[in-house]
Scaffold this motif. Structure first.
Motif, PDB file in Angstrom:
ATOM      1  N   ARG A 153       0.853  -1.191   0.000  1.00 19.69           N
ATOM      2  CA  ARG A 153       0.000   0.000   0.000  1.00 19.69           C
ATOM      3  C   ARG A 153       0.891   1.244   0.000  1.00 19.69           C
ATOM      4  N   TYR A 154       0.725   2.080  -1.016  1.00 16.14           N
ATOM      5  CA  TYR A 154       1.459   3.337  -1.114  1.00 16.14           C
ATOM      6  C   TYR A 154       2.984   3.100  -1.075  1.00 16.14           C
ATOM      7  N   CYS A 155       3.482   2.315  -2.002  1.00 22.36           N
ATOM      8  CA  CYS A 155       4.915   2.017  -2.078  1.00 22.36           C
ATOM      9  C   CYS A 155       5.407   2.162  -3.513  1.00 22.36           C
ATOM     10  N   ASN A 156       6.671   2.536  -3.666  1.00 18.22           N
ATOM     11  CA  ASN A 156       7.365   2.454  -4.932  1.00 18.22           C
ATOM     12  C   ASN A 156       8.259   1.222  -4.914  1.00 18.22           C
ATOM     13  N   ILE A 157       8.065   0.333  -5.873  1.00 20.68           N
ATOM     14  CA  ILE A 157       8.804  -0.926  -5.914  1.00 20.68           C
ATOM     15  C   ILE A 157       9.672  -0.921  -7.163  1.00 20.68           C
ATOM     16  N   ASN A 158      10.968  -1.106  -6.980  1.00 22.58           N
ATOM     17  CA  ASN A 158      11.922  -1.026  -8.079  1.00 22.58           C
ATOM     18  C   ASN A 158      12.530  -2.394  -8.351  1.00 22.58           C
ATOM     19  N   LEU A 159      12.208  -2.965  -9.520  1.00 20.65           N
ATOM     20  CA  LEU A 159      12.825  -4.211  -9.944  1.00 20.65           C
ATOM     21  C   LEU A 159      14.179  -3.881 -10.569  1.00 20.65           C
ATOM     22  N   PRO A 160      15.165  -4.756 -10.442  1.00 19.56           N
ATOM     23  CA  PRO A 160      16.527  -4.396 -10.873  1.00 19.56           C
ATOM     24  C   PRO A 160      16.635  -4.221 -12.387  1.00 19.56           C
ATOM     25  N   LEU A 161      17.474  -3.277 -12.778  1.00 21.13           N
ATOM     26  CA  LEU A 161      17.716  -3.010 -14.187  1.00 21.13           C
ATOM     27  C   LEU A 161      18.959  -3.728 -14.693  1.00 21.13           C
ATOM     28  N   ASP A 162      19.970  -3.902 -13.830  1.00 22.19           N
ATOM     29  CA  ASP A 162      21.273  -4.406 -14.268  1.00 22.19           C
ATOM     30  C   ASP A 162      21.542  -5.803 -13.700  1.00 22.19           C
ATOM     31  N   LYS A 163      22.219  -6.608 -14.481  1.00 20.14           N
ATOM     32  CA  LYS A 163      22.657  -7.929 -14.049  1.00 20.14           C
ATOM     33  C   LYS A 163      23.868  -7.816 -13.126  1.00 20.14           C
ATOM     34  N   VAL A 164      24.035  -8.828 -12.295  1.00 19.98           N
ATOM     35  CA  VAL A 164      25.258  -8.950 -11.506  1.00 19.98           C
ATOM     36  C   VAL A 164      26.360  -9.574 -12.362  1.00 19.98           C
ATOM     37  N   ASN A 165      25.989 -10.575 -13.164  1.00 24.95           N
ATOM     38  CA  ASN A 165      26.921 -11.233 -14.073  1.00 24.95           C
ATOM     39  C   ASN A 165      26.390 -11.087 -15.492  1.00 24.95           C
ATOM     40  N   GLU A 166      27.013 -10.218 -16.274  1.00 27.06           N
ATOM     41  CA  GLU A 166      26.535  -9.945 -17.627  1.00 27.06           C
ATOM     42  C   GLU A 166      26.609 -11.160 -18.543  1.00 27.06           C
ATOM     43  N   ALA A 167      27.430 -12.135 -18.203  1.00 29.93           N
ATOM     44  CA  ALA A 167      27.581 -13.314 -19.056  1.00 29.93           C
ATOM     45  C   ALA A 167      26.436 -14.314 -18.894  1.00 29.93           C
ATOM     46  N   LEU A 168      25.618 -14.144 -17.882  1.00 30.38           N
ATOM     47  CA  LEU A 168      24.547 -15.096 -17.596  1.00 30.38           C
ATOM     48  C   LEU A 168      23.185 -14.479 -17.885  1.00 30.38           C
ATOM     49  N   PRO A 169      22.194 -15.306 -18.293  1.00 28.55           N
ATOM     50  CA  PRO A 169      20.848 -14.783 -18.541  1.00 28.55           C
ATOM     51  C   PRO A 169      20.090 -14.576 -17.235  1.00 28.55           C
ATOM     52  N   TRP A 170      18.960 -13.882 -17.332  1.00 29.79           N
ATOM     53  CA  TRP A 170      18.045 -13.772 -16.199  1.00 29.79           C
ATOM     54  C   TRP A 170      17.276 -15.083 -16.047  1.00 29.79           C
ATOM     55  N   ASN A 171      16.994 -15.458 -14.815  1.00 28.00           N
ATOM     56  CA  ASN A 171      16.134 -16.614 -14.537  1.00 28.00           C
ATOM     57  C   ASN A 171      14.687 -16.129 -14.588  1.00 28.00           C
ATOM     58  N   GLY A 172      14.040 -16.360 -15.733  1.00 26.26           N
ATOM     59  CA  GLY A 172      12.735 -15.756 -15.971  1.00 26.26           C
ATOM     60  C   GLY A 172      11.680 -16.096 -14.932  1.00 26.26           C
ATOM     61  N   SER A 173      11.608 -17.361 -14.508  1.00 29.33           N
ATOM     62  CA  SER A 173      10.545 -17.760 -13.577  1.00 29.33           C
ATOM     63  C   SER A 173      10.761 -17.214 -12.172  1.00 29.33           C
ATOM     64  N   SER A 174      12.000 -16.847 -11.839  1.00 30.01           N
ATOM     65  CA  SER A 174      12.296 -16.328 -10.499  1.00 30.01           C
ATOM     66  C   SER A 174      12.277 -14.809 -10.434  1.00 30.01           C
ATOM     67  N   CYS A 175      12.290 -14.147 -11.595  1.00 33.65           N
ATOM     68  CA  CYS A 175      12.373 -12.681 -11.618  1.00 33.65           C
ATOM     69  C   CYS A 175      10.991 -12.058 -11.557  1.00 33.65           C
ATOM     70  N   VAL A 176      10.318 -12.285 -10.441  1.00 34.81           N
ATOM     71  CA  VAL A 176       8.981 -11.736 -10.203  1.00 34.81           C
ATOM     72  C   VAL A 176       8.900 -11.267  -8.755  1.00 34.81           C
ATOM     73  N   LEU A 177       7.948 -10.403  -8.477  1.00 36.02           N
ATOM     74  CA  LEU A 177       7.806  -9.849  -7.127  1.00 36.02           C
ATOM     75  C   LEU A 177       7.383 -10.919  -6.123  1.00 36.02           C
ATOM     76  N   LEU A 178       6.478 -11.808  -6.534  1.00 34.50           N
ATOM     77  CA  LEU A 178       6.034 -12.918  -5.673  1.00 34.50           C
ATOM     78  C   LEU A 178       6.133 -14.211  -6.478  1.00 34.50           C
ATOM     79  N   ARG A 179       6.982 -15.114  -6.045  1.00 30.66           N
ATOM     80  CA  ARG A 179       7.197 -16.352  -6.771  1.00 30.66           C
ATOM     81  C   ARG A 179       6.024 -17.318  -6.567  1.00 30.66           C
ATOM     82  N   TYR A 180       5.847 -18.165  -7.557  1.00 33.75           N
ATOM     83  CA  TYR A 180       4.766 -19.144  -7.504  1.00 33.75           C
ATOM     84  C   TYR A 180       5.131 -20.315  -6.589  1.00 33.75           C
ATOM     85  N   ASN A 181       4.105 -21.045  -6.155  1.00 30.31           N
ATOM     86  CA  ASN A 181       4.271 -22.312  -5.439  1.00 30.31           C
ATOM     87  C   ASN A 181       3.609 -23.406  -6.249  1.00 30.31           C
ATOM     88  N   ILE A 182       4.260 -24.524  -6.413  1.00 26.99           N
ATOM     89  CA  ILE A 182       3.712 -25.613  -7.209  1.00 26.99           C
ATOM     90  C   ILE A 182       2.408 -26.107  -6.583  1.00 26.99           C
TER      91      ILE A 182
END
Length: 264
Positions: A153-182
């Motif tokens: 409620r009433y927050c600014n949420i900033n998802l990261p813009l830059d990688k820590v390791n430029e040689a590696l891809p982003w993990n698409g399923s984990s790069c979300v604000l709330l991760r899923y549960n099987i």
């Protein structure tokens, strides 16, 4: 037995009777007192349960010695969530005009969590901090939503813009604000918030037969981010009012399985 003996025996009986009567009077008084305490406890049980099952705290990263208890102060969101009891309604007030860094994953299992600003000053900033392992880049986020929920409620949420390791891809399923549960249900709500990001990061994603519920009210998604990132192997519900998509933001991915999505 003489008269004197009879008088002594009668006196002893009278004394015993007096002691018994006194004991009974004391016992009746003690029973009545304990009954009153018991009645009070029963009448107040509902209030006591509610008090114990509501956990609140103020999050301020600059406090040198946080109290780390219910109603007190904490340095991080994770500290407060970890110490809240299972099954609690957890209300966390973020110190406004400050930046709150998510430096680790936070499990919200069996807790209903509300994260809000403390007052009417500038909105607090929540930065989701990126990291890298041997195979992917990702960012620390919320997870483990078993029988719980997460609301901002009433927050600014900033998802990261830059990688820590430029040689590696982003993990698409984990790069979300709330991760899923099987095979579980997750609930995320945004009330007058702004989420900023890029890299096709998202708010939620549905994998592994998960069911996700996303509620947004007067919320802005700014940048190349996706509200419901994927519903390829799950089902999703999006409920929204006065929600703005800007600078490339999407409600769902273009290749999504829209038959598994319910949205207004």
């Amino acid at each position: 037995m003489g008269i004197e003996d009879i008088n002594q025996a009668a006196g002893a009986m009278n004394a015993l009777t007096a002691r018994i009567n006194s004991f009974m009077s004391d016992a009746d008084a003690e029973i009545a007192q304990r009954q009153g305490v018991y009645d009070f406890m029963v009448n107040d049980l509902g209030n006591e349960v509610n008090r114990r099952m509501t956990y609140a705290g103020t999050i301020d990263p600059d406090i040198a010695e946080p109290t780390r208890r219910d109603g007190g102060t904490f340095n991080t969101i994770g500290d407060a969530v970890d110490l809240a009891p299972s099954g609690a309604l957890v209300i966390l007030y973020l110190a406004s005009e400050k930046t709150h860094n998510m430096n680790r994953n936070i499990s919200i299992s069996n807790k209903d969590i509300i994260i809000a600003r403390t007052n009417d000053l500038a909105l607090p900033q929540i930065n989701m901090v990126a990291y890298a392992d041997n195979t992917h880049n990702a960012f620390h986020t919320f997870a483990g939503c078993d029988n719980g929920s997460l609301q901002f409620r009433y927050c600014n949420i900033n998802l990261p813009l830059d990688k820590v390791n430029e040689a590696l891809p982003w993990n698409g399923s984990s790069c979300v604000l709330l991760r899923y549960n099987i095979a579980r249900t997750s609930v995320l709500s945004l009330y007058e918030c702004t989420v900023t990001g890029s890299n096709d990061h998202g708010l939620m994603t549905c994998n592994g037969a998960a069911t996700n519920i996303l509620n947004m009210y007067k919320t802005v998604l700014d940048g190349q981010i996706i509200a419901m990132k994927s519903v390829q192997s799950g089902a999703a519900i999006i409920s929204k009012q006065v929600t703005t998509l800007s600078n490339g933001a999407l409600m769902t991915a273009a290749a999504d399985n829209l038959s598994s999505l319910l949205s207004n």
